[in-house]
Design a protein around this motif. Sequence first.
Motif, PDB file in Angstrom:
ATOM      1  N   THR A  75       0.823  -1.210   0.000  1.00  0.00           N
ATOM      2  CA  THR A  75       0.000   0.000   0.000  1.00  0.00           C
ATOM      3  C   THR A  75       0.853   1.255   0.000  1.00  0.00           C
ATOM      4  O   THR A  75       0.497   2.262  -0.627  1.00  0.00           O
ATOM      5  N   SER A  76       1.987   1.228   0.697  1.00  0.00           N
ATOM      6  CA  SER A  76       2.843   2.403   0.750  1.00  0.00           C
ATOM      7  C   SER A  76       3.338   2.779  -0.638  1.00  0.00           C
ATOM      8  O   SER A  76       3.458   3.964  -0.977  1.00  0.00           O
ATOM      9  N   ILE A  77       3.613   1.779  -1.481  1.00  0.00           N
ATOM     10  CA  ILE A  77       4.042   2.052  -2.846  1.00  0.00           C
ATOM     11  C   ILE A  77       2.887   2.635  -3.659  1.00  0.00           C
ATOM     12  O   ILE A  77       3.070   3.569  -4.454  1.00  0.00           O
ATOM     13  N   THR A  78       1.681   2.097  -3.466  1.00  0.00           N
ATOM     14  CA  THR A  78       0.514   2.631  -4.166  1.00  0.00           C
ATOM     15  C   THR A  78       0.304   4.098  -3.838  1.00  0.00           C
ATOM     16  O   THR A  78       0.071   4.935  -4.726  1.00  0.00           O
ATOM     17  N   VAL A  79       0.390   4.432  -2.552  1.00  0.00           N
ATOM     18  CA  VAL A  79       0.205   5.826  -2.141  1.00  0.00           C
ATOM     19  C   VAL A  79       1.308   6.704  -2.720  1.00  0.00           C
ATOM     20  O   VAL A  79       1.067   7.805  -3.220  1.00  0.00           O
ATOM     21  N   ALA A  80       2.557   6.202  -2.660  1.00  0.00           N
ATOM     22  CA  ALA A  80       3.672   6.981  -3.204  1.00  0.00           C
ATOM     23  C   ALA A  80       3.492   7.232  -4.691  1.00  0.00           C
ATOM     24  O   ALA A  80       3.797   8.316  -5.196  1.00  0.00           O
ATOM     25  N   ARG A  81       2.992   6.231  -5.406  1.00  0.00           N
ATOM     26  CA  ARG A  81       2.761   6.414  -6.835  1.00  0.00           C
ATOM     27  C   ARG A  81       1.691   7.463  -7.096  1.00  0.00           C
ATOM     28  O   ARG A  81       1.789   8.241  -8.055  1.00  0.00           O
ATOM     29  N   LEU A  82       0.660   7.470  -6.264  1.00  0.00           N
ATOM     30  CA  LEU A  82      -0.382   8.479  -6.430  1.00  0.00           C
ATOM     31  C   LEU A  82       0.186   9.882  -6.213  1.00  0.00           C
ATOM     32  O   LEU A  82      -0.134  10.822  -6.943  1.00  0.00           O
ATOM     33  N   TYR A  83       1.028  10.028  -5.190  1.00  0.00           N
ATOM     34  CA  TYR A  83       1.652  11.330  -4.972  1.00  0.00           C
ATOM     35  C   TYR A  83       2.550  11.706  -6.149  1.00  0.00           C
ATOM     36  O   TYR A  83       2.561  12.854  -6.604  1.00  0.00           O
ATOM     37  N   ALA A  84       3.326  10.746  -6.646  1.00  0.00           N
ATOM     38  CA  ALA A  84       4.200  11.022  -7.783  1.00  0.00           C
ATOM     39  C   ALA A  84       3.384  11.389  -9.014  1.00  0.00           C
ATOM     40  O   ALA A  84       3.735  12.300  -9.761  1.00  0.00           O
ATOM     41  N   GLU A  85       2.273  10.667  -9.219  1.00  0.00           N
ATOM     42  CA  GLU A  85       1.388  10.967 -10.341  1.00  0.00           C
ATOM     43  C   GLU A  85       0.857  12.396 -10.224  1.00  0.00           C
ATOM     44  O   GLU A  85       0.805  13.135 -11.210  1.00  0.00           O
ATOM     45  N   ALA A  86       0.492  12.774  -9.027  1.00  0.00           N
ATOM     46  CA  ALA A  86      -0.024  14.123  -8.812  1.00  0.00           C
ATOM     47  C   ALA A  86       1.047  15.167  -9.074  1.00  0.00           C
ATOM     48  O   ALA A  86       0.783  16.204  -9.690  1.00  0.00           O
ATOM     49  N   ALA A  87       2.260  14.899  -8.630  1.00  0.00           N
ATOM     50  CA  ALA A  87       3.338  15.864  -8.833  1.00  0.00           C
ATOM     51  C   ALA A  87       3.615  16.077 -10.309  1.00  0.00           C
ATOM     52  O   ALA A  87       3.807  17.210 -10.766  1.00  0.00           O
ATOM     53  N   LYS A  88       3.626  14.977 -11.082  1.00  0.00           N
ATOM     54  CA  LYS A  88       3.864  15.090 -12.520  1.00  0.00           C
ATOM     55  C   LYS A  88       2.744  15.850 -13.210  1.00  0.00           C
ATOM     56  O   LYS A  88       2.957  16.520 -14.219  1.00  0.00           O
ATOM     57  N   ALA A  89       1.520  15.711 -12.682  1.00  0.00           N
ATOM     58  CA  ALA A  89       0.365  16.322 -13.332  1.00  0.00           C
ATOM     59  C   ALA A  89       0.113  17.757 -12.899  1.00  0.00           C
ATOM     60  O   ALA A  89      -0.742  18.425 -13.465  1.00  0.00           O
ATOM     61  N   THR A  90       0.834  18.247 -11.918  1.00  0.00           N
ATOM     62  CA  THR A  90       0.592  19.594 -11.402  1.00  0.00           C
ATOM     63  C   THR A  90       0.673  20.643 -12.503  1.00  0.00           C
ATOM     64  O   THR A  90      -0.191  21.524 -12.617  1.00  0.00           O
ATOM     65  N   GLU A  91       1.698  20.557 -13.338  1.00  0.00           N
ATOM     66  CA  GLU A  91       1.868  21.550 -14.395  1.00  0.00           C
ATOM     67  C   GLU A  91       0.713  21.516 -15.381  1.00  0.00           C
ATOM     68  O   GLU A  91       0.200  22.554 -15.803  1.00  0.00           O
ATOM     69  N   ARG A  92       0.264  20.282 -15.722  1.00  0.00           N
ATOM     70  CA  ARG A  92      -0.867  20.170 -16.639  1.00  0.00           C
ATOM     71  C   ARG A  92      -2.126  20.779 -16.039  1.00  0.00           C
ATOM     72  O   ARG A  92      -2.912  21.438 -16.723  1.00  0.00           O
ATOM     73  N   TYR A  93      -2.333  20.522 -14.765  1.00  0.00           N
ATOM     74  CA  TYR A  93      -3.509  21.093 -14.114  1.00  0.00           C
ATOM     75  C   TYR A  93      -3.450  22.618 -14.123  1.00  0.00           C
ATOM     76  O   TYR A  93      -4.435  23.296 -14.419  1.00  0.00           O
ATOM     77  N   GLU A  94      -2.284  23.164 -13.813  1.00  0.00           N
ATOM     78  CA  GLU A  94      -2.138  24.613 -13.797  1.00  0.00           C
ATOM     79  C   GLU A  94      -2.372  25.188 -15.188  1.00  0.00           C
ATOM     80  O   GLU A  94      -2.972  26.257 -15.334  1.00  0.00           O
TER      81      GLU A  94
ATOM     82  N   GLU B 232      -7.871   8.765  -1.000  1.00  0.00           N
ATOM     83  CA  GLU B 232      -8.330   8.617   0.383  1.00  0.00           C
ATOM     84  C   GLU B 232      -8.401   7.145   0.775  1.00  0.00           C
ATOM     85  O   GLU B 232      -7.989   6.766   1.875  1.00  0.00           O
ATOM     86  N   THR B 233      -8.902   6.310  -0.132  1.00  0.00           N
ATOM     87  CA  THR B 233      -8.966   4.879   0.162  1.00  0.00           C
ATOM     88  C   THR B 233      -7.576   4.302   0.429  1.00  0.00           C
ATOM     89  O   THR B 233      -7.352   3.582   1.407  1.00  0.00           O
ATOM     90  N   ALA B 234      -6.620   4.641  -0.441  1.00  0.00           N
ATOM     91  CA  ALA B 234      -5.261   4.117  -0.285  1.00  0.00           C
ATOM     92  C   ALA B 234      -4.600   4.662   0.973  1.00  0.00           C
ATOM     93  O   ALA B 234      -3.898   3.932   1.690  1.00  0.00           O
ATOM     94  N   GLN B 235      -4.825   5.949   1.245  1.00  0.00           N
ATOM     95  CA  GLN B 235      -4.206   6.549   2.428  1.00  0.00           C
ATOM     96  C   GLN B 235      -4.658   5.881   3.717  1.00  0.00           C
ATOM     97  O   GLN B 235      -3.841   5.543   4.589  1.00  0.00           O
ATOM     98  N   TRP B 236      -5.940   5.676   3.861  1.00  0.00           N
ATOM     99  CA  TRP B 236      -6.432   5.106   5.112  1.00  0.00           C
ATOM    100  C   TRP B 236      -6.185   3.604   5.201  1.00  0.00           C
ATOM    101  O   TRP B 236      -6.111   3.047   6.296  1.00  0.00           O
ATOM    102  N   GLN B 237      -6.022   2.947   4.060  1.00  0.00           N
ATOM    103  CA  GLN B 237      -5.568   1.554   4.103  1.00  0.00           C
ATOM    104  C   GLN B 237      -4.140   1.502   4.637  1.00  0.00           C
ATOM    105  O   GLN B 237      -3.800   0.656   5.479  1.00  0.00           O
TER     106      GLN B 237
END
Length: 348
Positions: free
Chosen positions: A37-56, A180-185
């Motif tokens: 689960t820790s890897i899943t959460v880390a990947r979600l954070y990494a995915e978000a970081a990569k997508a920040t510029e696109r979102y902006e 949220e699901t991954a974080q609380w798991q």
Amino acid sequence: MRYRHRDRLLLIPVLLCALLGTAAPTAAASDGPQPPTSITVARLYAEAAKATERYEQGRRAAEAQRATAEELQERLSRRRHALGTLHDAIGGIAREQYRTGSPLVQAAALLLADSPEELLRARRVARQAETAVNRLLRRAKQAEQRVAVAEGKARAAWRDLDRRSAELAKIKGGIESKLETAQWQLQGEANRSAAAGACAGAVRLEQPGGVPRGLKWVTPVAKYSLSAGFDSTGDHWARRHTGQDFAVGIGAPVRSVGSGRVVSVICGGGFGIEIVVQHPDGYYSQYAHLASVTVDQGEQVRAGQWIGQAGTTGNSTGPHLHFEARLTPYLGSAVDPVEWLRERGVYI
């Protein structure tokens, strides 16, 4: 050591950056081993970081579209006003022609004309008035066409803006729910480890770009809000607060503030899951209430290296990182961590 306010997903707004085409990590096949689960959460954070510029970029585009739509609406308003003025002018000329240009009036003008020159002048004036009316009518028709085009553009701009907003809301909801699901798991697994007093062991996370080189000192987390500070008082602590709290989401990467050696990885007690690092200058740094660890005791680490993930284990009332700077590895030897970091060129 305890966190004073509940803010379960402080980093969730960052995850809106998945707007405009960034997909969530692909889940493992159902018949294969699932990643920790820790890897899943880390990947979600990494995915978000990569997508920040696109979102902006998407957010800025939506704002530009709003400005365009508002400009079109203003232009449309001006054109409608000009068209109304033109119609008033045409109406005035038409009324004047009706008053002075009827057959009876024209016949009277012919009978009463004193000379052919006067008659010709009157007819010339009438033709000029007719030409002016025709010109105004053409202008009115052209203005009506421009107004219709402007109305269409304005409607299209607002529809596009509404579509962008709807897409943003849809993606935001999906990312929030998955994270949220991954974080609380992850937090549930951490709570069980802390309750048993036995760490699950280091889970190696792939740090984007690798461990940074050339850094001497960094903040313990990259994005945060400060909460409880050093030496503060409150209902959550038996004595004064011994560190600085960084409000972050569960699973947020925790970094070693400087190079050093991991002298302890502990699960259980008031700090929950915690790591203590000894630095070359003789000081120690502590990272507490973690949800997972990514290093083992005795391991050498560099400044900026991921050593764990934030959580809310132990005596904690919400997700955060409790950070201490100490003279020894033990509780009770803490110094002001904000001042300690400032002396090393790190300002929080």
